[in-house]
Design a protein around this motif. Sequence first.
Motif, short mmCIF file in Angstrom:
data_model
loop_
_atom_site.label_atom_id
_atom_site.label_comp_id
_atom_site.label_asym_id
_atom_site.label_seq_id
_atom_site.Cartn_x
_atom_site.Cartn_y
_atom_site.Cartn_z
N ILE A 97 38.93 143.29 -11.67
CA ILE A 97 38.03 142.17 -11.96
C ILE A 97 38.88 140.91 -12.13
O ILE A 97 39.54 140.73 -13.16
CB ILE A 97 37.23 142.41 -13.27
N GLU A 126 22.97 140.36 -6.55
CA GLU A 126 23.85 140.36 -7.73
C GLU A 126 23.19 141.04 -8.93
O GLU A 126 23.86 141.71 -9.72
CB GLU A 126 24.27 138.93 -8.06
N LYS A 158 33.11 146.33 -4.63
CA LYS A 158 33.44 144.98 -4.16
C LYS A 158 32.44 143.96 -4.73
O LYS A 158 32.83 142.94 -5.30
CB LYS A 158 33.41 144.98 -2.63
N ASP A 159 31.16 144.27 -4.62
CA ASP A 159 30.13 143.34 -5.08
C ASP A 159 30.07 143.27 -6.61
O ASP A 159 29.81 142.22 -7.20
CB ASP A 159 28.76 143.74 -4.52
N SER A 164 32.61 143.74 -8.67
CA SER A 164 33.76 142.97 -9.09
C SER A 164 33.48 141.46 -9.00
O SER A 164 33.75 140.72 -9.95
CB SER A 164 34.97 143.34 -8.22
N LYS A 165 32.95 141.04 -7.88
CA LYS A 165 32.66 139.61 -7.69
C LYS A 165 31.65 139.11 -8.72
O LYS A 165 31.81 138.04 -9.32
CB LYS A 165 32.05 139.37 -6.30
N ALA A 166 30.58 139.89 -8.89
CA ALA A 166 29.50 139.45 -9.79
C ALA A 166 29.95 139.44 -11.25
O ALA A 166 29.62 138.52 -12.01
CB ALA A 166 28.27 140.36 -9.61
N SER A 189 33.05 139.10 -12.34
CA SER A 189 34.01 138.02 -12.48
C SER A 189 33.28 136.69 -12.72
O SER A 189 33.65 135.91 -13.60
CB SER A 189 34.87 137.95 -11.22
N ARG A 190 32.23 136.47 -11.96
CA ARG A 190 31.42 135.25 -12.14
C ARG A 190 30.68 135.26 -13.47
O ARG A 190 30.62 134.26 -14.17
CB ARG A 190 30.40 135.14 -11.00
N GLU A 218 43.35 129.81 -9.53
CA GLU A 218 43.23 131.13 -8.90
C GLU A 218 43.20 132.20 -9.99
O GLU A 218 44.19 132.39 -10.70
CB GLU A 218 44.45 131.32 -7.98
#
Length: 295
Positions: free
Chosen positions: A123, A166, A260-261, A263-265, A267-268, A283
Amino acid sequence: GGVQSAKAATHFTPSKEDYQKVYNRIADLVADAGDYDDGSYGPVLLRLAWHSSGTYDKESNTGGSNYATMRFEPESLHGANAGLNVARELMEKVKQEFPWISYGDLWTLAGVAAIQEMGGPKIPWRPGRIDGVASQATPDGRLPDASQGADHLRQIFYRMGFNDQEIVALSGAHALGRAHRDRSGYDGPWTFSPTTVTNDFFKLLFDEKWVWKKWEGPKQYEDKKTKSLMMLPTDYVLTQDKSFKKHAKAYAEDQDLWFKDFSKAVSRLFELGVPTSQFVTSEPWIMANVDEQPA
Ligand code: ZEM
């Protein structure tokens, strides 16, 4: 000029290595849970990170993880936060050892460590949250109510700025942990492996037959076969609403896609409400798992 450098000289500026030490300390505590629940503090720590972030409202730009206002009453006493004192008290030990970290950074880093150490995806995370004050606490009712349906889920998560895909990806967190009678009123785990991150939540949603549990408690589903697993009304709706179902099916069939999805969600989610200017790096970092570091 001179003022700036004088300030820099007197303030400890933690590096990525310093945050990795905090991560490692949290990871120790996650694993050292004895008889608590299923033997891990991971799930309840992830829930703390989520509830400290999920109060975000994009219209007013209030709430979210920046100020860690769940430390204050009445937010700490909101019904949705019942039981999270366990996680906050655990993180207090880490705060004593690393007093320079903000509560918002500590709690979200705990969410990251929980997911990664329980076998989930990396994450991306970065520090920069600052401790706020009680007046920045959010009103009750910003977190989702498990007894409701698809409209409610959309209303709550759209307010944070998330879309249908999401919402479904984030819901897969219910692979982990369990509901507690004395916290939410609901009861039981969602999966047979509640301390390992898998896409089993989605698989079970489609593979098992879910029926209403006959009991005095709030309306929840149980699996017809073993009667040992549960789904909340908001979980089950992911198989009923056409748009949610499409994503839930895809995640049931492909764990890599969900990782993958998710992790992105996540993190946001953990960055909601934090002004970009506060982050120490543009970054985000990938923190190392305990087993990736020299012993
Ligand atoms: Zn949960 N969640 N959650 N969730 N959740 C519970 C437990 C856990 C909803 C909800 O009402 C509940 C997300 C989304 C949603 C976790 C993570 C995440 C419980 C049981 C309820 C009732 C609490 C108890 O009794 O202890 C609803 C309605 C959601 C809308 C979709 C998201 C997003 C999460 C993280 C990304 C976790 C890990 C738990 C297990 C906690 C534990 O103590 O075992």
